[in-house]
Design an enzyme around this catalytic site. Structure first.
Site, PDB file in Angstrom:
ATOM      1  N   SER A 188       0.710  -1.362   0.233  1.00 60.40           N
ATOM      2  CA  SER A 188       0.030   0.232   0.210  1.00 60.40           C
ATOM      3  C   SER A 188       0.126   1.259  -0.082  1.00 60.40           C
ATOM      4  CB  SER A 188      -0.993   0.442   1.563  1.00 60.40           C
ATOM      5  OG  SER A 188      -2.063   0.401   0.947  1.00 60.40           O
ATOM      6  N   ASP A 342      -9.643  -3.128  -5.145  1.00 62.07           N
ATOM      7  CA  ASP A 342      -8.751  -2.446  -4.510  1.00 62.07           C
ATOM      8  C   ASP A 342      -9.266  -1.162  -6.160  1.00 62.07           C
ATOM      9  OD1 ASP A 342      -7.155  -0.752  -3.232  1.00 62.07           O
ATOM     10  OD2 ASP A 342      -5.302  -2.855  -3.987  1.00 62.07           O
ATOM     11  N   HIS A 372      -8.331  -4.847  -1.316  1.00 62.85           N
ATOM     12  CA  HIS A 372      -7.304  -4.072  -0.235  1.00 62.85           C
ATOM     13  C   HIS A 372      -6.705  -4.497   1.301  1.00 62.85           C
ATOM     14  CE1 HIS A 372      -3.941  -0.900  -0.662  1.00 62.85           C
ATOM     15  NE2 HIS A 372      -4.175   0.053   0.917  1.00 62.85           N
TER      16      HIS A 372
END
Ligand SMILES: *[C@@H]1O[C@H](CO)[C@@H](O)[C@H](O)[C@H]1NC(C)=O
Ligand SMILES: *[C@@H]1O[C@H](CO)[C@@H](O)[C@H](O)[C@H]1NC(C)=O
Length: 398
Positions: A188, A342, A372
């Site tokens: 991320s 995501d 995610h």
């Protein structure tokens, strides 16, 4: 009558807090719904606290996250220590078993939208132990200053200076690391920082050690177009919604909420910078399948006020997708994980295309049932699968 109203209120609350529509092929849906419900309650509460002027949204979340931190304790397989690299606090995980040869080294950067998290979070600590143990690798898990206390480029610079410290020949030697087998990895916002420092390194004449691989787990790679197909589909994705991602991006640069508003309207990039849109043009960079049902419209150029005040969002150190082809062509072997559900999916997919276009060797794992945060959702089957794939890839390639 009173009971009916009460029942109705209860049903509405349950519907609001428990029932979150999830895409059909997501596994363990009830568990994930409970997880998402907890996040939603917490997020509503801290939003409320922010509205009342009690505390910044991200500061409250980070405070709550501290409860999920674990101390740096060694176990029978891995020695864990806390130290600083160039004054940046890091955790180092060293396998206990004897080694005749030099080890692999992995420099890991945690996620959390540049605002949250730490190397001490249980889930990151657990992953780093697994990595050190299974790969017989020295793992450095770095911390960095977080927003809203610190803004770009502070996060980038903390990570970069810790990495540069680690890559010095005498430091690698001290930790028994083979300079030909060092990699960088992150998830991320950590994937964003991993991609950014890897680009920076290839242009840094003072660093002699070359990275062997970079591993990017659903990385954030651009803040220019907040209306990619995955952002459009994102309001109903689990864990990370479109609006939360836009908030993270804007917090990376400033606490001024007007940038966030402009980003939500996709009108934050000034006319003079519209030549940069080619680097994030999903119409030319996404595989056909992800374009279906979407019509390309480039972001609307806005006033130059934001770019003057917060030039960071046009900086390649914040948006690795803005790098030119020449820089990209020197990148090491790259591993990228993307997830179907995501908002950052298309960032990753576009990077895959751009790297492949310039001849970089990319291994791309797309998780059709992924979302995610799944990589570190400890105890979920999907987290095990993703981590196993990632670790076996590193085993073969680092
Ligand atoms: C240490 O390694 C052994 C053998 O691989 C394993 O069975 C054990 O669970 C590991 N211990 C920890 C704390 O991970
Ligand atoms: C984006 O790509 C499409 C298709 O290749 C092209 O027609 C369009 O002009 C591009 N727009 C920008 C802003 O680069």
């Amino acid at each position: 009558m009173g009971r009916t109203v009460l029942l109705l209120v209860a049903v509405v609350l349950v519907a609001y807090y428990v029932y979150i529509p999830l895409p059909g092929d997501i596994e363990e849906p009830w568990r994930l719904m409970l997880e998402t419900r907890q996040l939603k309650i917490i997020s509503d509460l801290v939003s409320f606290a922010e509205l009342l002027g009690i505390n910044h949204f991200m500061d409250s979340l980070q405070l709550l996250m501290r409860f999920q931190e674990v101390p740096a304790t060694s176990d029978e397989n891995v020695t864990v220590t806390e130290t600083t690299f160039n004054s940046v606090p890091v955790r180092v995980y060293m396998p206990q078993r004897k080694s005749e040869t030099l080890r692999r080294g992995l420099f890991f950067i945690h996620g959390g939208g540049w605002c949250l998290g730490s190397a001490a979070l249980f889930t990151y600590d657990h992953l780093a132990r697994q990595t050190a143990d299974r790969l017989d690798a020295v793992v450095v898990s770095t911390n960095y200053g977080l927003a809203p206390t610190y803004h770009f480029p502070h996060q980038f610079e903390d990570v970069y200076s810790a990495l540069r410290w680690f890559l010095q020949e005498d430091i690698l030697e001290r930790y028994g690391v083979d300079p030909r087998r060092v990699g960088v990895s992150g998830d991320s916002a950590g994937g964003n920082l991993a991609a950014a420092v890897t680009q920076q390194l290839i242009q840094d004449p003072d660093v002699k050690t070359k990275l062997k691989v970079q591993a990017l787990i659903y990385p954030a790679l651009q803040a220019l177009d907040m209306n990619l197909p995955s952002y459009q589909e994102g309001p109903y994705f689990p864990i990370l919604s479109t609006s939360l991602m836009v908030r993270f991006w804007s917090e990376y640069f400033t606490t001024d909420r007007t940038l966030e508003k402009a980003m939500l309207l996709n009108q934050h990039v000034p006319m003079e910078s519209s030549h940069l849109f080619q680097f994030v043009n999903w119409s030319s960079l996404l595989p056909e399948r992800y374009k279906t049902g979407h019509f390309y419209k480039s972001p609307t150029p806005g006033s130059s006020e934001f770019a003057k005040k917060y030039p960071g969002f046009l900086d390649v150190k914040a948006c690795p997708l803005l790098a030119n082809d020449n820089t990209l062509s020197h990148l090491p072997l790259t591993y990228i994980i993307t997830c179907q559900y995501d908002v950052l999916r298309d960032d990753g997919l576009m990077y895959v295309t751009r790297l492949q276009n310039v001849g970089v060797h990319v291994i791309h794992h797309h998780f059709e049932e992924g979302f995610h945060g799944a990589f570190t959702l400890h105890g979920f089957k999907i987290a095990d699968r993703m981590q196993n794939q990632y670790l076996s890839w590193l085993m073969k390639n680092l």
